[in-house]
Design an enzyme around this catalytic site. Sequence first.
Site, short mmCIF file in Angstrom:
data_model
loop_
_atom_site.label_atom_id
_atom_site.label_comp_id
_atom_site.label_asym_id
_atom_site.label_seq_id
_atom_site.Cartn_x
_atom_site.Cartn_y
_atom_site.Cartn_z
N SER A 88 0.79 -1.40 -0.18
CA SER A 88 0.12 0.14 -0.35
C SER A 88 1.20 1.04 0.37
O SER A 88 1.74 0.95 -0.91
CB SER A 88 -1.29 0.10 0.53
OG SER A 88 -1.95 0.88 1.33
N ASP A 178 -2.23 13.73 13.42
CA ASP A 178 -1.71 15.19 12.95
C ASP A 178 -2.03 14.90 11.10
O ASP A 178 -2.27 15.78 10.40
CB ASP A 178 -1.65 16.52 13.51
CG ASP A 178 -2.26 16.69 15.26
OD1 ASP A 178 -3.52 16.04 14.67
OD2 ASP A 178 -1.68 17.29 16.25
N HIS A 237 -7.55 -6.04 0.35
CA HIS A 237 -6.32 -5.08 0.35
C HIS A 237 -5.19 -5.55 1.25
O HIS A 237 -3.96 -5.09 1.03
CB HIS A 237 -6.89 -3.61 0.13
CG HIS A 237 -5.73 -3.19 0.60
ND1 HIS A 237 -4.97 -2.47 -1.29
CD2 HIS A 237 -5.30 -2.21 1.66
CE1 HIS A 237 -4.11 -1.88 -0.35
NE2 HIS A 237 -4.37 -0.92 0.86
#
Length: 257
Positions: A88, A178, A237
């Site tokens: 990925s 964040d 996946h």
Amino acid sequence: MLATTTYPATAADPNLPDVLIVHGLYGSARNWGVIARHLADRRAVHVVDMRNHGQSPRASSQSYPDMAGDLAEVIMSLGAPMDVLGHSMGGKAAMQLALTLPELVRKLVVADIAPVAYTHDQTQYIAAMRALDLNGLTSRSEADRRLSATVDDPSLRAFFLQSLDLKAQPPAWRLNLDVLEDQMPLIVGWPGTTGRFEGHTLFLTGALSHYVKPEYRDTIRSLFPKSHFAKLPGAGHWLHAERPREFEQAVQVFLNA
């Protein structure tokens, strides 16, 4: 440098280079421990925590050129070239590395991702992790019960919870949520890197996944002319977690050929 876990070879073959494993978004080296041990039968295997994940340094960028630079630093410090396996986000970082610094990579395995920009968003999982009530949390089973309120899939919950540090006071995620949220457009995107990697490359996908579509193959072959394609039946996946033994076998056969 990236935090790196090394699994020494059980019976080293001097003709084979080491393997570098690169996890995907929200993952860590811990996700790959069993597979790394099994792949280390004839050569050492190194598994990294990517920037802003696990024990690796925090940074303000999650761009693929920056992630590829991190991988290059690891390979040059441990010995080049290596065979590189990325899943990925880690697969995109590995492709970026192979296209820009091909001398560091012998063979490449790209697990269920293509060198294209995707339109999906993964920030819903950041929201789920932020929403998890960490007060008084002492067990992973209780964390799983609480996380089930926002994440239905038990395998996904187990995957995410490997990045939860229950020994911290209070418990904390080993993820820079964040920055990952801010950089999500770059993570699901692709920097448009050109070039050609002339080494053999295996695009190993889950048969139930839609991340590597047939229409992407022309783009893949233009960048990786020695591409090979294989699918794992019954896998999506997260193919390495869903079909780990079949995944290992496919990788072993390709890298040792």
